[in-house]
Design a protein around this motif. Sequence first.
Motif, PDB file in Angstrom:
ATOM      1  N   LEU A   1       0.828  -1.195   0.000  1.00  0.00           N
ATOM      2  CA  LEU A   1       0.000   0.000   0.000  1.00  0.00           C
ATOM      3  C   LEU A   1       0.866   1.250   0.000  1.00  0.00           C
ATOM      4  O   LEU A   1       0.652   2.176  -0.810  1.00  0.00           O
ATOM      5  CB  LEU A   1      -0.929  -0.002   1.214  1.00  0.00           C
ATOM      6  CG  LEU A   1      -1.820   1.230   1.389  1.00  0.00           C
ATOM      7  CD1 LEU A   1      -2.787   1.370   0.223  1.00  0.00           C
ATOM      8  CD2 LEU A   1      -2.575   1.178   2.717  1.00  0.00           C
ATOM      9  N   VAL A   2       1.868   1.287   0.860  1.00  0.00           N
ATOM     10  CA  VAL A   2       2.771   2.436   0.910  1.00  0.00           C
ATOM     11  C   VAL A   2       3.567   2.555  -0.386  1.00  0.00           C
ATOM     12  O   VAL A   2       3.755   3.655  -0.934  1.00  0.00           O
ATOM     13  CB  VAL A   2       3.715   2.322   2.122  1.00  0.00           C
ATOM     14  CG1 VAL A   2       4.775   3.427   2.099  1.00  0.00           C
ATOM     15  CG2 VAL A   2       2.923   2.380   3.425  1.00  0.00           C
ATOM     16  N   PHE A   3       4.018   1.408  -0.910  1.00  0.00           N
ATOM     17  CA  PHE A   3       4.830   1.403  -2.132  1.00  0.00           C
ATOM     18  C   PHE A   3       4.051   1.989  -3.320  1.00  0.00           C
ATOM     19  O   PHE A   3       4.537   2.865  -4.031  1.00  0.00           O
ATOM     20  CB  PHE A   3       5.281  -0.035  -2.430  1.00  0.00           C
ATOM     21  CG  PHE A   3       6.055  -0.180  -3.710  1.00  0.00           C
ATOM     22  CD1 PHE A   3       7.321   0.360  -3.847  1.00  0.00           C
ATOM     23  CD2 PHE A   3       5.502  -0.857  -4.792  1.00  0.00           C
ATOM     24  CE1 PHE A   3       8.032   0.225  -5.027  1.00  0.00           C
ATOM     25  CE2 PHE A   3       6.208  -0.998  -5.970  1.00  0.00           C
ATOM     26  CZ  PHE A   3       7.478  -0.455  -6.088  1.00  0.00           C
ATOM     27  N   TYR A   4       2.806   1.517  -3.522  1.00  0.00           N
ATOM     28  CA  TYR A   4       2.032   1.998  -4.661  1.00  0.00           C
ATOM     29  C   TYR A   4       1.527   3.423  -4.457  1.00  0.00           C
ATOM     30  O   TYR A   4       1.369   4.177  -5.433  1.00  0.00           O
ATOM     31  CB  TYR A   4       0.867   1.050  -4.947  1.00  0.00           C
ATOM     32  CG  TYR A   4       1.319  -0.219  -5.628  1.00  0.00           C
ATOM     33  CD1 TYR A   4       1.869  -0.188  -6.902  1.00  0.00           C
ATOM     34  CD2 TYR A   4       1.220  -1.452  -4.984  1.00  0.00           C
ATOM     35  CE1 TYR A   4       2.298  -1.347  -7.529  1.00  0.00           C
ATOM     36  CE2 TYR A   4       1.648  -2.622  -5.595  1.00  0.00           C
ATOM     37  CZ  TYR A   4       2.186  -2.562  -6.882  1.00  0.00           C
ATOM     38  OH  TYR A   4       2.621  -3.704  -7.490  1.00  0.00           O
ATOM     39  N   LEU A   5       1.272   3.812  -3.210  1.00  0.00           N
ATOM     40  CA  LEU A   5       0.935   5.205  -2.961  1.00  0.00           C
ATOM     41  C   LEU A   5       2.115   6.116  -3.284  1.00  0.00           C
ATOM     42  O   LEU A   5       1.942   7.212  -3.823  1.00  0.00           O
ATOM     43  CB  LEU A   5       0.513   5.400  -1.501  1.00  0.00           C
ATOM     44  CG  LEU A   5      -0.883   4.893  -1.121  1.00  0.00           C
ATOM     45  CD1 LEU A   5      -1.100   5.050   0.380  1.00  0.00           C
ATOM     46  CD2 LEU A   5      -1.958   5.659  -1.892  1.00  0.00           C
TER      47      LEU A   5
ATOM     48  N   PHE B   1       4.181   9.878  -9.698  1.00  0.00           N
ATOM     49  CA  PHE B   1       3.598  10.100 -11.020  1.00  0.00           C
ATOM     50  C   PHE B   1       2.823  11.415 -11.052  1.00  0.00           C
ATOM     51  O   PHE B   1       2.950  12.204 -11.998  1.00  0.00           O
ATOM     52  CB  PHE B   1       2.675   8.933 -11.379  1.00  0.00           C
ATOM     53  CG  PHE B   1       1.920   9.118 -12.652  1.00  0.00           C
ATOM     54  CD1 PHE B   1       2.548   8.950 -13.882  1.00  0.00           C
ATOM     55  CD2 PHE B   1       0.576   9.472 -12.630  1.00  0.00           C
ATOM     56  CE1 PHE B   1       1.854   9.135 -15.065  1.00  0.00           C
ATOM     57  CE2 PHE B   1      -0.126   9.658 -13.811  1.00  0.00           C
ATOM     58  CZ  PHE B   1       0.515   9.486 -15.031  1.00  0.00           C
ATOM     59  N   MET B   2       2.027  11.655 -10.011  1.00  0.00           N
ATOM     60  CA  MET B   2       1.230  12.886  -9.972  1.00  0.00           C
ATOM     61  C   MET B   2       2.124  14.113  -9.874  1.00  0.00           C
ATOM     62  O   MET B   2       1.863  15.139 -10.502  1.00  0.00           O
ATOM     63  CB  MET B   2       0.256  12.837  -8.793  1.00  0.00           C
ATOM     64  CG  MET B   2      -0.828  11.773  -8.929  1.00  0.00           C
ATOM     65  SD  MET B   2      -1.885  11.625  -7.469  1.00  0.00           S
ATOM     66  CE  MET B   2      -2.665  13.238  -7.478  1.00  0.00           C
TER      67      MET B   2
END
Length: 288
Positions: free
Chosen positions: A43-47, A53-54
């Motif tokens: 969860l932390v990794f993909y956030l 990216f943003m």
Amino acid sequence: MSAAKQGDRKGSGEWREFFWNPRTHELLGRTAASWGLILLFYLVFYLFLAGMFMLTMYIMLLTLDDYKPTWQDRLATPGMMIRPKGNQLELTYSLTQTKSWEGFVQNLDSFLTPYNDTQQVQMNDDCIPDQYFIQEDSGEVRNNPKRSCQFNRSMLEECSGFPDRSYGYSQGQPCVLIKLNRVIGMLPGKDGQSPLVTCAAKREDSDKMGPLAYYPPNGTFNLMYYPYYGKKAQVNYTQPLVAVKFLNASLNTDIDVECKITSNTLAPGSERDKFAGRVSFKLRIDNK
């Protein structure tokens, strides 16, 4: 046989115990705490990836201009296109079959609607010919929306669709409209010399094409329609056109035609890019 059955039961039991072990409370070999840590990590990794990216997109968008491209690969010579396009740049029809050329007429009617004189007078300016219509911004103050010069449909004369609603197709003297692709900031001429359109048949068809008439009579894209500032900055811009009318084309034969742009600032098209500064199409008029 009994030993085999016992082996199957043992294997099945081991699989069930791997999936869920009631003694250790493990699911697929992991405890709830272990699964929680793994899920928390991903969860932390993909956030983090989403945030990067943003942030990258936000920084990139800060560099963009709504009215002018930040980076622009300028073509040495823009491409050209014809109207009506036909099927794969082939204009083939029969004089005796109205349906064979009605589609071309409808295509031209639709394309020329924004060029109607009344509409052009309302939207665009009556500019001084043979000179650029420069509209620079004043520092940080945007000069938008920018104005555009009138290109009246009546300037196409015999190919405007007014004197002849069939644009010559019913008489075997078809009109073909030529436009130069839009390039922001392009200055296609200097010293008051506008780019000129010339059309000719391929060598083997030179005796089939017959004489041509150009409209406007000089066959040029006047300098007053340049530079182009982009669709958002110049909302009422209408591209200049050159119409070519085939006055006595041979019937019942294919004619390969090539139209080129001649300019004292644009590089001549190369053989590597057959659409740079030129357009080729096939014309065939049947009388049966």
